[in-house]
Design a protein around this motif. Structure first.
Motif, PDB file in Angstrom:
ATOM      1  N   MET A 276       0.850  -1.195   0.000  1.00  0.00           N
ATOM      2  CA  MET A 276       0.000   0.000   0.000  1.00  0.00           C
ATOM      3  C   MET A 276       0.877   1.233   0.000  1.00  0.00           C
ATOM      4  N   THR A 277       0.635   2.160  -0.903  1.00  0.00           N
ATOM      5  CA  THR A 277       1.393   3.389  -0.919  1.00  0.00           C
ATOM      6  C   THR A 277       0.952   4.278   0.227  1.00  0.00           C
TER       7      THR A 277
ATOM      8  N   ASP B  84      -0.134   7.205   0.369  1.00  0.00           N
ATOM      9  CA  ASP B  84      -1.286   8.087   0.200  1.00  0.00           C
ATOM     10  C   ASP B  84      -2.607   7.327   0.180  1.00  0.00           C
ATOM     11  N   LEU B  85      -2.580   6.015   0.405  1.00  0.00           N
ATOM     12  CA  LEU B  85      -3.804   5.229   0.431  1.00  0.00           C
ATOM     13  C   LEU B  85      -4.103   4.762   1.849  1.00  0.00           C
TER      14      LEU B  85
ATOM     15  N   SER C 196      -6.649  -0.194   0.421  1.00  0.00           N
ATOM     16  CA  SER C 196      -6.319  -0.755  -0.884  1.00  0.00           C
ATOM     17  C   SER C 196      -6.897  -2.157  -0.960  1.00  0.00           C
TER      18      SER C 196
ATOM     19  N   ALA D 148      -9.663   1.631  -4.011  1.00  0.00           N
ATOM     20  CA  ALA D 148      -8.611   2.375  -3.336  1.00  0.00           C
ATOM     21  C   ALA D 148      -9.209   3.652  -2.761  1.00  0.00           C
TER      22      ALA D 148
ATOM     23  N   ARG E  98      -8.103   7.157  -0.747  1.00  0.00           N
ATOM     24  CA  ARG E  98      -6.951   7.973  -0.387  1.00  0.00           C
ATOM     25  C   ARG E  98      -7.054   8.469   1.049  1.00  0.00           C
ATOM     26  N   ARG E  99      -5.920   8.674   1.657  1.00  0.00           N
ATOM     27  CA  ARG E  99      -5.900   9.238   3.002  1.00  0.00           C
ATOM     28  C   ARG E  99      -6.491  10.650   2.988  1.00  0.00           C
TER      29      ARG E  99
ATOM     30  N   THR F 182      -9.735  10.150   7.521  1.00  0.00           N
ATOM     31  CA  THR F 182     -10.284   9.490   6.346  1.00  0.00           C
ATOM     32  C   THR F 182     -11.640   8.907   6.719  1.00  0.00           C
TER      33      THR F 182
END
Length: 282
Positions: A1-2, A4-5, A8, A28, A30-31, A184
């Protein structure tokens, strides 16, 4: 998970017997965004959210929520996630203040319980026993219990059920404040105007799959859909026309009427119109 997510999901599947409730769903979130998940009863929405919350096991697929697989989540992860279910529970003999303070003790760095009670609009009911609360007030208490732990990620399942219009809009301001502070939020709702008012993006689930994903204003190409222009004739009848160039059409009408066009309205499909078309009910 990147980084900014917040969520996912890839190839998520869950079946009950021969019925595939969730059938290869990808998602997905996003934060920091407010994400609304829409879908009719039986579409797989609730199952998906319960898997994300760690309440239900999946059959297949990859899931990461705040960098952790919910199926293997520990108490530290759970303290980072707030959940407002359709009904948290009954605490008939406890007061609002007692319940919120009690739940605050479960978290390592809770919010101020008195401040939370005030933010959800229950300051005047803080010393009332919960059995004496109205349905809408009990829903506010559910929300208080979901946010008292200062969650990074907040799941809201039909949060304004039982709210009158004024209370619903007050709640919307609370959600906007949480989002502005970086929380979020994943929201499920049957109130389409709520999704349009709050969500940065909207996902529509049907048949266990994500069939659409976009901002509320662009979902289903709303911004480019034909506009409906309506006006009243000199005889009092209402006429309508669909057009891709409403500005030019209205200018021509104004010239025809020599100025103001009586009863003029210009509209494009609402989010509800688009949603009902997507789930096959229009």
């Amino acid at each position: 998970m990147t980084n900014d997510l917040a969520i996912s999901v890839g190839g998520l599947r869950k079946s009950y017997g021969d019925h595939a409730a969730v059938d290869g769903l990808d998602l997905a979130v996003r934060r920091g965004e407010v994400f609304a998940l829409l879908g009719p009863n039986g579409a797989g929405k609730t199952t998906t959210v319960e898997i994300l919350e760690g309440y239900r096991q999946r059959d297949a697929g990859e899931v990461s929520v705040l960098g952790v697989d919910p199926a293997r989540a520990d108490p530290a992860w759970r303290s980072r996630v707030g959940i407002v279910l359709q009904g948290t529970g009954e605490f008939d003999e406890l007061t609002v203040r007692e319940v919120v303070h009690h739940f605050a003790a479960f978290y390592p760095e809770p919010d101020d319980p008195e401040g939370v009670i005030d933010r959800v609009g229950l300051a005047g009911k803080a010393d009332s026993r919960t059995h004496a609360l109205s349905g809408g007030q009990k829903r506010r208490l559910d929300v208080a219990l979901g946010i008292v732990g200062r969650p990074e990620l907040l799941f809201l399942d039909e949060p304004t059920t039982g709210f009158d219009p004024e209370a619903r809009r007050e709640f919307w301001e609370l959600i906007r404040g949480l989002a502005a502070a970086g929380t979020t939020i994943v929201l499920t709702t049957h109130y389409l105007e709520e999704a349009e008012a709050l969500a940065d993006r909207v996902g529509v689930i049907a048949g266990g799959r994500l069939v659409a994903l976009d901002t509320p204003g662009r979902l289903g190409n709303r911004e480019t859909a034909l506009a409906t222009v309506a006006w009243r004739t000199p005889e009092g009848a209402v006429e309508k026309a669909e057009t891709a160039t409403p500005t030019s059409f209205v200018a021509d009408l104004a010239a025809r009427f020599g100025g103001e066009v009586p009863g003029l309205t210009v509209s494009r499909p609402t989010l509800e119109d688009i949603y009902l078309t997507m789930i096959g009910q229009r």
